[in-house]
Design an enzyme around this catalytic site. Structure first.
Site, short mmCIF file in Angstrom:
data_model
loop_
_atom_site.label_atom_id
_atom_site.label_comp_id
_atom_site.label_asym_id
_atom_site.label_seq_id
_atom_site.Cartn_x
_atom_site.Cartn_y
_atom_site.Cartn_z
CE1 TYR A 90 -4.09 1.36 -0.53
CE2 TYR A 90 -3.76 2.64 1.33
CZ TYR A 90 -4.40 2.39 0.23
OH TYR A 90 -5.50 3.08 0.06
CE LYS A 171 -8.70 2.72 2.76
NZ LYS A 171 -8.14 3.99 3.06
CD GLU A 262 -9.78 4.49 -0.26
OE1 GLU A 262 -8.52 5.12 -0.13
OE2 GLU A 262 -10.58 4.33 0.78
CG ASP A 286 -10.42 9.01 0.66
OD1 ASP A 286 -9.40 8.44 0.93
OD2 ASP A 286 -11.06 8.60 -0.44
CG ASN A 441 1.38 12.34 5.14
OD1 ASN A 441 2.31 12.48 6.09
ND2 ASN A 441 0.64 11.32 5.26
#
Length: 615
Positions: A90, A171, A262, A286, A441
Site C-alpha cells: 500500500y 485497501k 475510496e 478519506d 505528508n
C-alpha cells in the site's frame, strides 16, 4: 468477460492482454520466475532481496504475482512482517504502482464497471461473482465488502482512471491484514467514467492514450455544481451511475454488503457521501476514516496525560483546539469533535487568510465555503489574526493540529515555545502538556489513504536505501526532533508520516503515526460482523476511542499517541468490537453478537480470517 477492464475486454482476455507485446510477455515470465517461494521464510527472502536493490515498485510487482500464485502465502508473509511489507503493498508504493498499473502484468482480481455498460451493472457484478465468489441459496453471492473508486483522485497524484485499481486492491489487503476480513468475500471495484487528459494528474502522464491503458479511452463529462465546483455529470440525477452501482451491489450481494468509497475527487466525495450514507451500508474513508484517526490521536494524547482514564471522549470537552489548515481532513475531524459534544467555541480553525471569522449575519468573513464558516468566530479579531503566534496567544489551545500541506516547517521554534507558554505548568510527564500534530505528508503518501510508510525496522535491519530517500520533513509542519527539542520534551507529538524517535534529557519520545489504518479495517470488520444497516457518526467516534484505549503501558512510556504498528491487528479487533457495540447502541445492527466489549471481542476474535499455516 463483462467485468474486465474495457480495453482488456476488447482483446478478448487477460492472457491476450499480457501477451500484447514481446516485452510484456517477457515481464510476465520474469516475475513468474522471481516468485518461487513456498514458505513465508522463502517469500520474505525473495521480496527482501528485491527491496535491497533500491526500488519498491519491483517489490510491489513481486507481491502482486505472489498473491496471484498463492493468496494465503501472500497474507501469511505480510502478517509475518507487516512493518516491512505494508509500505510495499500500500502507501507509499501503491501510488507509483497505480501510475504504472497497466504496464505491469494484469491479474484476475478486480471488477470493472464502465460508463458504456450503464443499465447492465447487475450483469457485470454477476459476471465477476460467478467466477470469484460462492453463491448463497437465495441467489445472492457471498461478498462482505466492496472498496470502490473511480480513480479520480488517487492519493496526491490526480486522475489515474482505471489504473487506480491498485487502491481498492491495496485497501482490501489492509482489511484482511489488520482486522481479519476474509479476502475471499471481498471485491475491489473500479467505476470507469472516463479519464481526464494529462493535465488531470500531477505527473502529466497521457494515460488515456497510453497503449497499455486498460480503461475507457474517453474524457470525463463534467459540469459545475450548484456549489460552484466541477463534478462528474454521470454521478448526479435520479438514475446516476453511483446509485445504479450501489443498487446493483445490493441486488447481487445483499443489503449488508459494505460499500466503501475510496479516492473520489473531493468535489464528488462529499455530496455523494451525504446522498448515500443513510440509504446504504457505506462510508468514505478519506473523509470519515481520516476524521476518526485524527480524533483517535487526540484521545491518545489525552490518555498519555491521564493513563488511568478510559472514558476519554468525556475528557475532550475540556480541551481547546486549534486546527491549522481548513481542508477536508481538519474540517472532518472538527465536525467529529462537535459530534462528541465539544463546545463550538472551543474549536478554532485557520485558512490561508488566518483565523477563520465571520460577520454576525454570515455575509462577510475570511471563510471560503460553508464548512469553514461553521468554525469561524463571530466578528473580525482586533489583533493580527493572520499571524500564527498571535492566534496561539489569543486562542490558548491545548491541542494544535496542522494539516496545511503547503507550508512545511510552519510550526517553528517560536510556535512550539508559544504552545508551552500558553499551557503553564507543562512537564515532560503529567496532566498538563500541549499536543502538537504535524499531519501533512509528501505526495508519496497521502495521509487520507494510510499516510507514508509505517516504521520500517525490517527484522532488526536498516530500511532499504530506497526508503531512506523518502523525506517526511518535505511537508511536515514540524519534525519530531524539533518538536521535542524546542519544547524540552513537554509537547505530545503526532505525525502523518513516520518520523524517528527524539530524545531529550535521556527520555526517548516515539512519535505516533496518525494513520487511517488504525481505524478503517476494524470499523469495516465490525460493521460486516453485526450486519449493520448504516454507519452514523457515533461509530467513528467509538472507533477513535477504542484506538486510544489500546495504548499499552509501553506505548504510554514511549509517548505514542497511537499503538505501536506491530500491534495493528490487536487494534483492529478492539476497533471492531467497539464498532459492534456502537452499532447496537445506535440500533443499526441486525445480527446480535454480544452486549459487552469482552463478549463481542471473544466472538469476533474467532471469526477473524487467518491464512492457513504452511504445511
Amino acid at each position: 468477460s463483462l467485468s474486465l477492464p474495457s480495453a482488456v475486454a476488447e482483446v478478448g482476455s487477460i492472457e491476450a492482454w499480457n501477451n500484447k507485446t514481446e516485452e510484456h510477455k517477457a515481464l510476465v515470465r520474469v516475475l513468474d520466475a522471481a516468485v518461487s517461494a513456498k514458505t513465508v521464510e522463502q517469500a520474505l527472502a525473495e521480496v527482501g532481496g528485491i527491496m535491497d536493490m533500491g526500488h519498491l515498485l519491483w517489490a510491489y510487482a513481486y507481491m502482486r504475482m505472489l498473491y496471484n500464485k498463492d493468496y494465503e502465502l501472500y497474507y501469511r508473509t505480510i502478517l509475518a512482517a507487516p512493518e516491512m511489507l505494508l509500505p510495499v503493498v500500500y502507501t507509499p508504493t501503491v501510488g507509483e504502482g497505480c501510475q504504472k498499473f497497466g504496464k505491469m502484468p494484469l491479474y484476475e482480481r478486480g471488477c470493472y464497471l464502465n460508463i458504456t455498460q450503464r443499465g447492465k451493472f447487475v450483469d457485470v457484478l454477476r459476471d465477476y461473482a460467478n467466477v470469484h465468489l460462492k453463491a448463497r441459496p437465495d441467489g445472492t453471492y457471498e461478498c462482505d465488502c466492496i472498496v470502490f473508486s473511480d480513480g479520480g483522485r488517487i492519493l496526491g497524484l490526480g486522475d489515474l482512471g482505471a489504473w487506480g485499481m491498485g487502491i481498492p486492491i491495496g485497501k482490501l489487503d489492509l482489511y484482511t491484514v489488520c482486522a481479519g476480513v476474509d479476502p475471499r468475500k471481498t471485491v475491489p471495484v473500479i467505476l470507469d467514467a472516463g479519464i481526464h487528459d494529462a493535465a488531470g494528474n500531477t505527473a502529466k502522464i497521457d494515460i488515456r492514450n497510453h497503449p497499455f491503458y486498460t480503461g475507457v479511452k474517453k474524457a470525463r463529462v463534467t459540469h459545475t455544481s450548484a456549489a460552484g465546483t466541477m463534478v462528474n455529470s454521470a454521478y448526479y440525477g435520479p438514475d446516476n451511475m453511483i446509485k445504479e452501482f450501489m443498487d446493483a451491489a445490493v441486488e447481487v450481494f445483499g443489503k449488508t454488503c459494505l460499500l466503501q468509497f475510496e479516492d473520489f475527487n473531493s468535489n464528488d466525495a462529499f455530496p455523494l457521501l451525504d446522498e448515500m450514507r443513510d440509504k446504504y451500508l457505506t462510508y468514505n474513508d478519506d473523509i470519515q476514516g481520516t476524521a476518526a484517526v485524527t480524533v483517535a490521536g487526540i484521545l491518545g494524547a489525552i490518555k498519555l496525560k491521564k493513563p488511568t482514564k478510559s472514558n476519554l471522549v468525556e475528557l475532550l470537552l475540556s480541551e481547546t483546539f486549534l486546527f491549522h489548515g481548513a481542508g477536508s481532513a481538519n474540517v472532518g475531524a472538527a465536525k467529529l469533535l462537535l459530534h462528541a459534544g465539544v463546545a463550538p467555541e472551543r474549536i478554532k480553525m485557520t485558512n490561508s487568510r488566518g483565523l477563520l471569522w465571520r460577520s454576525e449575519d454570515g455575509s462577510d468573513g475570511s471563510f471560503r465555503n460553508d464548512e469553514q464558516k461553521m468554525f469561524a468566530v463571530v466578528g473580525k479579531p482586533s489583533w493580527p489574526s493572520a499571524d500564527l503566534i498571535e492566534i496561539i496567544s489569543n486562542v490558548k489551545p491545548t491541542i494544535l493540529v496542522g494539516a496545511v500541506g503547503v507550508s512545511p516547517g510552519c510550526f517553528n521554534q517560536a510556535v512550539i515555545e508559544k504552545m508551552v507558554e500558553v499551557n503553564p505548568g507543562s512537564t515532560d510527564k503529567g496532566s498538563i502538556r500541549p499536543t502538537v500534530f504535524a499531519l501533512s505528508n509528501p505526495t508519496g503518501g497521502d495521509r487520507e489513504d494510510g499516510g507514508g510508510q509505517p516504521g520500517l525496522d525490517r527484522q532488526g535491519l536498516d530500511p532499504p536505501d530506497c526508503l531512506r530517500a523518502f523525506q517526511p520533513e518535505d511537508e511536515a509542519e514540524v519534525t519530531s526532533e524539533n518538536a521535542i527539542k524546542w519544547s524540552e520534551g513537554k509537547v505530545i507529538y503526532g505525525c502523518g508520516t513516520a518520523f524517528p524517535g527524539a530524545t531529550f534529557n535521556g527520555r526517548t519520545h516515539m512519535p505516533g503515526q496518525v494513520n487511517n489504518v488504525y481505524c478503517f479495517p476494524g470499523i469495516s470488520f465490525g460493521a460486516i460482523s453485526c450486519k449493520a444497516q448504516k454507519l452514523p457518526d457515533a461509530i467513528f467516534l467509538a472507533a477513535a476511542e477504542a484506538v486510544a484505549n489500546t495504548l499499552s503501558a509501553s506505548d504510554i512510556e514511549e509517548d505514542r499517541v497511537v499503538p505501536h504498528p506491530a500491534r495493528i491487528r490487536e487494534v483492529g479487533l478492539n476497533v471492531a468490537a467497539a464498532t459492534v457495540l456502537a452499532c447496537n447502541k445506535a440500533g443499526v445492527s441486525t445480527r446480535p453478537i454480544g452486549d459487552t466489549f469482552d463478549a463481542v471481542k471473544e466472538v469476533l476474535a474467532k471469526e477473524m480470517w487467518d491464512p492457513r499455516p504452511s504445511a
